[in-house]
Enzyme design. Structure first.
Site, PDB file in Angstrom:
ATOM      1  N   ASP A 293      -8.708  -0.389  -2.397  1.00  0.00           N
ATOM      2  CA  ASP A 293      -8.665  -1.557  -3.134  1.00  0.00           C
ATOM      3  C   ASP A 293      -8.755  -1.266  -4.688  1.00  0.00           C
ATOM      4  O   ASP A 293      -8.237  -2.173  -5.302  1.00  0.00           O
ATOM      5  CB  ASP A 293      -9.488  -2.648  -2.491  1.00  0.00           C
ATOM      6  CG  ASP A 293      -9.011  -3.976  -3.148  1.00  0.00           C
ATOM      7  OD1 ASP A 293      -7.920  -4.471  -3.161  1.00  0.00           O
ATOM      8  OD2 ASP A 293      -9.844  -4.644  -3.820  1.00  0.00           O
TER       9      ASP A 293
ATOM     10  N   ARG B 141      -7.674 -16.835  -6.727  1.00  0.00           N
ATOM     11  CA  ARG B 141      -6.648 -15.834  -7.001  1.00  0.00           C
ATOM     12  C   ARG B 141      -7.302 -14.706  -7.895  1.00  0.00           C
ATOM     13  O   ARG B 141      -7.362 -15.093  -9.089  1.00  0.00           O
ATOM     14  CB  ARG B 141      -5.402 -16.434  -7.672  1.00  0.00           C
ATOM     15  CG  ARG B 141      -4.166 -15.393  -7.664  1.00  0.00           C
ATOM     16  CD  ARG B 141      -3.114 -15.851  -7.950  1.00  0.00           C
ATOM     17  NE  ARG B 141      -1.946 -14.982  -8.109  1.00  0.00           N
ATOM     18  CZ  ARG B 141      -0.760 -15.372  -8.566  1.00  0.00           C
ATOM     19  NH1 ARG B 141      -0.311 -16.523  -8.772  1.00  0.00           N
ATOM     20  NH2 ARG B 141       0.253 -14.385  -8.751  1.00  0.00           N
TER      21      ARG B 141
ATOM     22  N   HIS C 224       9.184 -11.176  -4.981  1.00  0.00           N
ATOM     23  CA  HIS C 224       8.314 -10.040  -4.623  1.00  0.00           C
ATOM     24  C   HIS C 224       8.169  -9.742  -3.363  1.00  0.00           C
ATOM     25  O   HIS C 224       8.226  -8.795  -2.758  1.00  0.00           O
ATOM     26  CB  HIS C 224       7.218 -10.162  -5.573  1.00  0.00           C
ATOM     27  CG  HIS C 224       6.266  -8.790  -5.524  1.00  0.00           C
ATOM     28  ND1 HIS C 224       6.314  -7.891  -6.402  1.00  0.00           N
ATOM     29  CD2 HIS C 224       5.327  -8.444  -4.488  1.00  0.00           C
ATOM     30  CE1 HIS C 224       5.653  -6.842  -6.079  1.00  0.00           C
ATOM     31  NE2 HIS C 224       4.906  -7.039  -5.062  1.00  0.00           N
ATOM     32  N   GLU C 225       7.746 -11.028  -2.766  1.00  0.00           N
ATOM     33  CA  GLU C 225       7.073 -10.840  -1.181  1.00  0.00           C
ATOM     34  C   GLU C 225       8.140 -10.752  -0.376  1.00  0.00           C
ATOM     35  O   GLU C 225       7.943  -9.762   0.648  1.00  0.00           O
ATOM     36  CB  GLU C 225       6.273 -11.944  -0.865  1.00  0.00           C
ATOM     37  CG  GLU C 225       4.911 -12.209  -1.711  1.00  0.00           C
ATOM     38  CD  GLU C 225       4.100 -10.906  -1.987  1.00  0.00           C
ATOM     39  OE1 GLU C 225       4.006 -10.164  -1.016  1.00  0.00           O
ATOM     40  OE2 GLU C 225       3.425 -11.039  -2.898  1.00  0.00           O
TER      41      GLU C 225
ATOM     42  N   HIS D  83       9.384  -6.951  -0.112  1.00  0.00           N
ATOM     43  CA  HIS D  83       8.531  -6.040   0.571  1.00  0.00           C
ATOM     44  C   HIS D  83       8.993  -5.909   1.793  1.00  0.00           C
ATOM     45  O   HIS D  83       8.801  -4.856   2.801  1.00  0.00           O
ATOM     46  CB  HIS D  83       6.928  -6.550   0.717  1.00  0.00           C
ATOM     47  CG  HIS D  83       6.165  -6.278  -0.432  1.00  0.00           C
ATOM     48  ND1 HIS D  83       5.914  -4.767  -0.444  1.00  0.00           N
ATOM     49  CD2 HIS D  83       5.384  -6.771  -1.297  1.00  0.00           C
ATOM     50  CE1 HIS D  83       5.019  -4.844  -1.439  1.00  0.00           C
ATOM     51  NE2 HIS D  83       4.734  -5.657  -1.999  1.00  0.00           N
TER      52      HIS D  83
ATOM     53  N   GLU E 188       2.543  -9.964   2.011  1.00  0.00           N
ATOM     54  CA  GLU E 188       4.071  -9.713   2.555  1.00  0.00           C
ATOM     55  C   GLU E 188       3.867  -9.353   4.083  1.00  0.00           C
ATOM     56  O   GLU E 188       4.667  -8.987   4.574  1.00  0.00           O
ATOM     57  CB  GLU E 188       4.515  -8.589   1.958  1.00  0.00           C
ATOM     58  CG  GLU E 188       4.024  -6.998   2.136  1.00  0.00           C
ATOM     59  CD  GLU E 188       3.094  -6.820   1.012  1.00  0.00           C
ATOM     60  OE1 GLU E 188       2.643  -5.527   1.039  1.00  0.00           O
ATOM     61  OE2 GLU E 188       2.487  -7.775   0.368  1.00  0.00           O
TER      62      GLU E 188
ATOM     63  N   TYR F  80       2.461  -1.307  -9.695  1.00  0.00           N
ATOM     64  CA  TYR F  80       3.480  -2.265  -9.770  1.00  0.00           C
ATOM     65  C   TYR F  80       4.453  -2.013 -10.921  1.00  0.00           C
ATOM     66  O   TYR F  80       5.685  -1.828 -10.724  1.00  0.00           O
ATOM     67  CB  TYR F  80       2.775  -3.660  -9.698  1.00  0.00           C
ATOM     68  CG  TYR F  80       2.041  -4.135  -8.526  1.00  0.00           C
ATOM     69  CD1 TYR F  80       2.732  -5.022  -7.736  1.00  0.00           C
ATOM     70  CD2 TYR F  80       0.875  -3.714  -8.405  1.00  0.00           C
ATOM     71  CE1 TYR F  80       1.889  -5.629  -6.801  1.00  0.00           C
ATOM     72  CE2 TYR F  80       0.139  -4.060  -7.186  1.00  0.00           C
ATOM     73  CZ  TYR F  80       0.578  -4.888  -6.422  1.00  0.00           C
ATOM     74  OH  TYR F  80      -0.221  -5.408  -5.605  1.00  0.00           O
TER      75      TYR F  80
ATOM     76  N   GLU G 279       4.927  -0.646  -4.091  1.00  0.00           N
ATOM     77  CA  GLU G 279       4.886  -1.796  -5.068  1.00  0.00           C
ATOM     78  C   GLU G 279       5.625  -1.601  -6.285  1.00  0.00           C
ATOM     79  O   GLU G 279       6.454  -2.562  -6.771  1.00  0.00           O
ATOM     80  CB  GLU G 279       3.320  -2.007  -5.672  1.00  0.00           C
ATOM     81  CG  GLU G 279       2.185  -2.412  -4.706  1.00  0.00           C
ATOM     82  CD  GLU G 279       2.857  -3.912  -4.037  1.00  0.00           C
ATOM     83  OE1 GLU G 279       3.545  -4.489  -4.583  1.00  0.00           O
ATOM     84  OE2 GLU G 279       2.093  -4.081  -2.969  1.00  0.00           O
TER      85      GLU G 279
END
Length: 626
Positions: A398, A578, A317-318, A321, A293, A406, A340
């Protein structure tokens, strides 16, 4: 100058908790609240000296795969401050100046997660610090791609991924989500390419290869972003558009045609979009996430280009943000769910406005299933990571990027909405974003704000919200989701498993990607290779170009030993970066006794993965890179 005047980057501003009748008391209480906010993932001591603005002058060298730059920071200091501390990781510091004069500095000892503290001596009343440096080989935020790794195959590409604490690998910064700053930049790149940042961006390439940028709204370091490559721009509206390589531009513009509609829907829910322009750049496939984002310029994976706009929930979603995360930010990475969880809730609300309640409930059903699956597996090894309020001290933040913040966060907010009613909850959220914009929030400050502005103590207790936040697992009062569209999928799947009858074509012709995902994800564990082959022949799952469908299809087929899928597994893992897709696919190979196969594929694919993905997969596979 009082310390409190520039403590606000690490905590909620005083106005949030002020009482009109008792300003002195409120100010005292607020100062106490601010003082307890500690981010364990930065070396910075912002109550003594904090950054406020960055001027970044950089050159991107593709031959040497490095960035050479000078970072000039405007700073604020408390009375008597004699040093300022920055975060660095692998940077080669060449010289340092304070207010234009050479200054003494030292680099601290190396920490695996935090890198090295850069401590710079300050003169009394210092206003500016300049650091000239180069990035090193361990700049984990930077992904350098050869021409062959791009869609065009002619020019290389470079992009950054700063979240969570990787900004320090390419800029010496105070790398905490609780410290915000504005920035401007001048970046020199090869004249055949264009440079883009999380800022005001050019729309076309120039002959000089020198680009200037301005970000007037304050952001934390993790939202610093840079992409350099052979991309072009296509406008979708007067404030939205897409950047992509030429061969993907038309496809991307088609996929994101509803972008302006989404922005309008978001504004209708929670107030004006505060960042001016909203664009998306479609990156090469090694990008480790679905999206990032970065303000004004969302970084997106090409795996969402499904051809039917069925995966644009990621875009919602982005975009969300831009309010939850970018506008009101988690103060520390332990509070990650405040970014999130709010964003997933907001994402579903945008999708409901644009595509209807039936569609958004289908997404919510997938979210719920994913949450239970993740919680069940994590309760065995990392149960504390199923709490909303994380405990990441001494760890890489991370590690907290799981589906729990989320999806558990989403259902936490949905539970409150169902308690107070949507109209009241929407008003609360709109005020929350407006009152706290460009500020940061801890979990405890949010709880206080929630009780002061929406819930009584009894409501808070009856909803078991402390259990949701501070205890492991999924509380028993999680909201239920009913999806008529998934009920039809369940019926079709059950018929197939009972008597082998395939769903009628007139039924499946109306199914979206989400219905197919639900169909595949709910296939029973005892499904046979013969049954999988029948489905494959009918629907072509193995040959699918939809990455979501492929990644889902790999789970039952690898487990069952359906060998027809193995070539596609290898081509998928060597072409897609990804992490959401890579981790479960490699894990399925390991769990099915195919670890040697997984390692052989990984050795080929690893050079194409971003460092974020490599770190996760090295650990999963027990791979030691020489």
């Amino acid at each position: 100058m009082r310390i409190k005047a520039f403590l606000f980057p690490m905590a909620i501003a005083a106005t949030l908790f002020s009482c009109k009748n008792e300003p002195a008391k409120a100010e005292e209480e607020t100062t106490k609240k601010e003082m307890v906010v500690k981010d364990v993932h930065t070396n910075a001591v912002p109550e003594k000296a904090v950054v406020t603005h960055l001027n970044w002058d950089a050159k991107v060298d593709f031959d040497a795969k490095k960035i050479s730059a000078t970072a000039t920071w405007d700073i604020k200091t408390s009375e008597g401050a004699n040093e300022i501390i920055f975060d660095t990781y692998g940077l080669k510091i060449q010289n340092v100046a304070v207010d234009g004069q050479p200054a003494e500095y030292k680099l601290g000892s190396f920490n695996e997660h935090l890198g090295k503290a850069l401590t710079i001596n300050l003169t009394e009343g210092a206003k500016q610090v300049s650091i000239t440096y180069e990035t090193g080989d361990s700049a984990r935020a930077l992904q350098w791609l050869d021409a062959e790794q791009t869609a065009g195959k002619k020019l290389p590409f470079m992009f950054t991924q700063s979240q969570a604490i990787l900004a320090r690998t390419w800029v010496p910064t105070q790398d905490s989500p609780g410290i915000r700053f504005t920035y401007d930049a001048k970046v020199e790149v090869p004249s055949s390419m264009i440079a883009l940042m999380s800022a005001e961006n050019p729309k076309e390439r120039n002959e000089s290869g020198v680009y200037t940028f301005k970000m007037p709204q304050p952001i934390p370091s993790y939202l610093l972003a840079l992409a350099v490559g052979d991309v072009q721009f296509e406008a979708i509206s007067n404030r939205t558009g897409v950047y992509a390589e030429a061969s993907l531009l038309d496809t991307s513009a088609y996929e994101f045609a509803d972008l302006e509609t989404m922005v309008l829907a978001a504004e209708g829910l929670y107030g004006p979009y505060a960042w001016g322009q909203y664009d998306i750049i479609v990156l090469p496939p090694s990008f480790p996430f679905g999206g990032m984002e970065n303000p004004r310029l969302t970084f997106a994976t090409p795996t969402i280009l499904a051809g039917d706009r069925s995966l644009v929930a990621l875009v919602a979603h982005e975009l969300a943000h831009s309010w939850s995360g970018n506008l009101v930010t988690n103060a520390t990475w332990d509070d990650f769910w405040l970014n999130e969880g709010f964003t997933v809730y907001f994402e579903h609300r945008i999708m409901e406005v644009v595509y209807g309640k039936e569609y958004s409930e289908m997404l919510a059903s997938l979210t719920r299933a994913e949450l239970f699956e993740a919680a069940e597996s994590m309760m065995e090894e990392t149960p504390n990571d199923t709490k909303l309020k994380l405990e990441l001290a001494g760890r890489n933040p991370d590690d907290g990027v799981t589906s729990i913040p989320y999806n558990k966060g989403y259902f936490f907010l949905r539970l409150i909405e169902e308690e107070v009613g949507r109209e009241k909850f929407d008003a609360f959220l709109k005020n929350y974003f407006e009152e706290n914009k460009f500020k940061v929030m801890t979990t405890e400050q949010f709880i206080e704000y929630l009780k002061a502005n929406l819930l009584s103590e009894d409501q808070y207790k009856n909803l078991k919200l402390n259990q949701w936040i501070y205890e492991t697992g999924i509380p028993d009062n999680i909201p239920t989701v009913e999806s008529d569209r998934f009920a039809k999928v369940d019926s079709a799947r059950n018929n197939f498993m009972a008597n082998g009858s395939l769903p009628a074509k007139e039924v499946t012709a109306e199914w979206s990607t989400h219905e197919w995902l639900h169909f595949i994800n709910t296939l029973p564990a005892e499904i046979t290779k013969e049954q999988l082959s029948k489905l494959d022949k009918a629907y072509g799952f193995t040959k699918s170009g939809n990455s979501e469908v492929s990644a889902a299809w790999f789970q039952p087929t690898i487990k069952a030993g359906y060998t027809a899928v193995y070539p596609k597994v290898e081509s998928f893992l060597t072409s897609v970066g990804r992490r959401k897709f890579l981790t479960p696919t490699y894990k399925a190979l390991i769990d099915s006794g195919k670890k040697d196969m997984a390692l052989n594929i990984y050795k080929k694919a690893r050079p194409n993965y971003h460092a974020v993905s490599r770190e996760t997969l090295d650990k999963l596979l027990g791979y030691e890179h020489s």
